[in-house]
Design an enzyme around this catalytic site. Sequence first.
Site, PDB file in Angstrom:
ATOM      1  N   HIS A  63      -7.575   0.487  -4.635  1.00 54.53           N
ATOM      2  CA  HIS A  63      -8.423   1.285  -3.568  1.00 54.53           C
ATOM      3  C   HIS A  63      -8.960   2.509  -4.421  1.00 54.53           C
ATOM      4  O   HIS A  63      -7.777   3.422  -4.742  1.00 54.53           O
ATOM      5  CB  HIS A  63      -7.752   1.650  -2.260  1.00 54.53           C
ATOM      6  CG  HIS A  63      -7.211   0.650  -1.368  1.00 54.53           C
ATOM      7  ND1 HIS A  63      -6.526   0.826  -0.258  1.00 54.53           N
ATOM      8  CD2 HIS A  63      -7.658  -0.687  -1.406  1.00 54.53           C
ATOM      9  CE1 HIS A  63      -6.405  -0.298   0.588  1.00 54.53           C
ATOM     10  NE2 HIS A  63      -6.924  -0.984  -0.088  1.00 54.53           N
ATOM     11  N   CYS A  98      -3.604   2.659  -4.601  1.00 53.72           N
ATOM     12  CA  CYS A  98      -4.561   3.298  -3.683  1.00 53.72           C
ATOM     13  C   CYS A  98      -4.694   4.951  -4.328  1.00 53.72           C
ATOM     14  O   CYS A  98      -3.588   5.625  -4.113  1.00 53.72           O
ATOM     15  CB  CYS A  98      -4.079   3.272  -2.032  1.00 53.72           C
ATOM     16  SG  CYS A  98      -5.183   4.345  -1.102  1.00 53.72           S
ATOM     17  N   TYR A 114     -15.375   4.321   7.071  1.00 56.09           N
ATOM     18  CA  TYR A 114     -15.790   2.915   6.877  1.00 56.09           C
ATOM     19  C   TYR A 114     -17.282   2.663   7.340  1.00 56.09           C
ATOM     20  O   TYR A 114     -17.598   1.588   7.834  1.00 56.09           O
ATOM     21  CB  TYR A 114     -14.676   1.847   7.690  1.00 56.09           C
ATOM     22  CG  TYR A 114     -13.405   1.870   7.014  1.00 56.09           C
ATOM     23  CD1 TYR A 114     -13.379   1.308   5.640  1.00 56.09           C
ATOM     24  CD2 TYR A 114     -12.260   2.684   7.631  1.00 56.09           C
ATOM     25  CE1 TYR A 114     -12.090   1.274   5.150  1.00 56.09           C
ATOM     26  CE2 TYR A 114     -11.291   2.573   6.791  1.00 56.09           C
ATOM     27  CZ  TYR A 114     -10.928   2.050   5.645  1.00 56.09           C
ATOM     28  OH  TYR A 114      -9.722   1.891   4.843  1.00 56.09           O
ATOM     29  N   ASP A 169     -12.844   3.216  -1.322  1.00 57.87           N
ATOM     30  CA  ASP A 169     -12.187   3.442  -0.187  1.00 57.87           C
ATOM     31  C   ASP A 169     -12.988   4.301   0.802  1.00 57.87           C
ATOM     32  O   ASP A 169     -14.172   4.467   0.696  1.00 57.87           O
ATOM     33  CB  ASP A 169     -10.908   4.114  -0.667  1.00 57.87           C
ATOM     34  CG  ASP A 169      -9.778   3.839   0.538  1.00 57.87           C
ATOM     35  OD1 ASP A 169     -10.197   3.385   1.552  1.00 57.87           O
ATOM     36  OD2 ASP A 169      -8.607   4.219   0.183  1.00 57.87           O
ATOM     37  N   HIS A 170     -12.346   5.027   1.777  1.00 64.93           N
ATOM     38  CA  HIS A 170     -13.135   5.906   2.779  1.00 64.93           C
ATOM     39  C   HIS A 170     -14.225   6.692   2.193  1.00 64.93           C
ATOM     40  O   HIS A 170     -14.099   7.138   1.160  1.00 64.93           O
ATOM     41  CB  HIS A 170     -12.180   6.965   3.403  1.00 64.93           C
ATOM     42  CG  HIS A 170     -10.766   6.580   3.796  1.00 64.93           C
ATOM     43  ND1 HIS A 170      -9.720   7.230   4.211  1.00 64.93           N
ATOM     44  CD2 HIS A 170     -10.435   5.235   4.103  1.00 64.93           C
ATOM     45  CE1 HIS A 170      -8.652   6.370   4.611  1.00 64.93           C
ATOM     46  NE2 HIS A 170      -9.087   5.329   4.658  1.00 64.93           N
ATOM     47  N   HIS A 176       0.856  -1.169  -0.021  1.00 57.97           N
ATOM     48  CA  HIS A 176      -0.151  -0.056   0.039  1.00 57.97           C
ATOM     49  C   HIS A 176       0.873   1.191   0.112  1.00 57.97           C
ATOM     50  O   HIS A 176       1.820   1.279   0.665  1.00 57.97           O
ATOM     51  CB  HIS A 176      -0.952  -0.080   1.281  1.00 57.97           C
ATOM     52  CG  HIS A 176      -2.068   0.982   1.228  1.00 57.97           C
ATOM     53  ND1 HIS A 176      -1.967   2.325   1.441  1.00 57.97           N
ATOM     54  CD2 HIS A 176      -3.421   1.061   1.073  1.00 57.97           C
ATOM     55  CE1 HIS A 176      -2.905   3.072   1.488  1.00 57.97           C
ATOM     56  NE2 HIS A 176      -3.978   2.428   1.119  1.00 57.97           N
TER      57      HIS A 176
END
Length: 356
Positions: free
Chosen positions: A272, A245, A331, A317-318, A207
């Site tokens: 991501h 990501c 999340y 993702d978030h 990551h």
Amino acid sequence: MEMTLRWFGTPYDSVTLEQIRQIPGVSGVITTLYGTKPGEVWSIEDIRALREEVEAAGLKISGIESVNIHDSIKVGDDDRDEYIDNYIQTLKNLGSEGIKLVCYNFMPVFDWTRSELARMRPDGTTVLAYNQSAVDAIRPEAMFESVDKSANGYIMPGWEPERLKDVARLFEMYNNVDEEKLFRNLCYFLNRIMPVCDEYDIDMAIHPDDPAWPVFGLPRIITGKEKILRLMAAVDNPHNGMTLCTGSLGSNPKNDIPDIIRSLKGRVHFAHVRNLRYNSPDDFEEAAHLSRDGSMDMYAILKALYDIGFSGPIRPDHGRMIWGESAMPGYGLYDRALGACYLNGLWEAIEKSSQA
Ligand code: DNO
């Protein structure tokens, strides 16, 4: 491409497997044994129990995020080989349970860093945000306390209280570790685990550092195209790959994400995908996944993934915190579900227009 959602496990997540299964187009989860500490061996029994729980809900485990790396391995301490042996045993146990993707990071001390976990936007939603001046003004201990306090009672990934209670000692461990040494230690780790990845066909997906520059004076090495390609070449095995990501690489607007994706054909094992809004060179905040809500072109990102033949798991993702939901910051269920639908829609359009 396989659409997935990150899930922390029943005791740790407000979102249930039943809810995840009802998001259209989501067929797997990206999960972990959240209660384990870096350096521990994950037992076959625990992995199997997790797999059976996920499968009983009609989903599959599409990958692990994360099997975290013990700081001794990152620093290159004398006991690193024991911790690498444990990591190898965990990989064997995962592989024998049919799990073939492992996301990890090589960031010293902290995982991702944000200065706010709930910045209010004009529409009443809240998002995670990063302000450089705020980070510069705070000691790491205080940063940990503030993350812990704003996490709605959840343990944020990479911010485990037990490991971080001695932040000062962790910082000391890195006193003599510069970028070059960290990079060499990462290569040492990867060279040791590649034979078992070959044997079990496990893709390791590093990551990127988040944000994509050094924080608190700690070295950061997975920050942009050149450094990523250097790592891919240094351990030139297809099982040594990336978690692409967008939110982490994209924290630095100079990173051209579609270009980075195109340079990594065959080495992107996991994606991501999320959007960010840059407010100033010093400040960014997370956004809804939609391109026009932030500063990134999500179509161009997915198109690049499509063009390199990406076939691995992808996850929104978030998300923003919306509709009064209370969950681990980033999340919750609702905005990530919206994100999954949006990304699935973009992908369908790209797929159909590319085949026309
Ligand atoms: C933050 C996540 C990271 C990520 C790790 C991977 O929300 O993106 O915690 O899971 O860096 O090891």
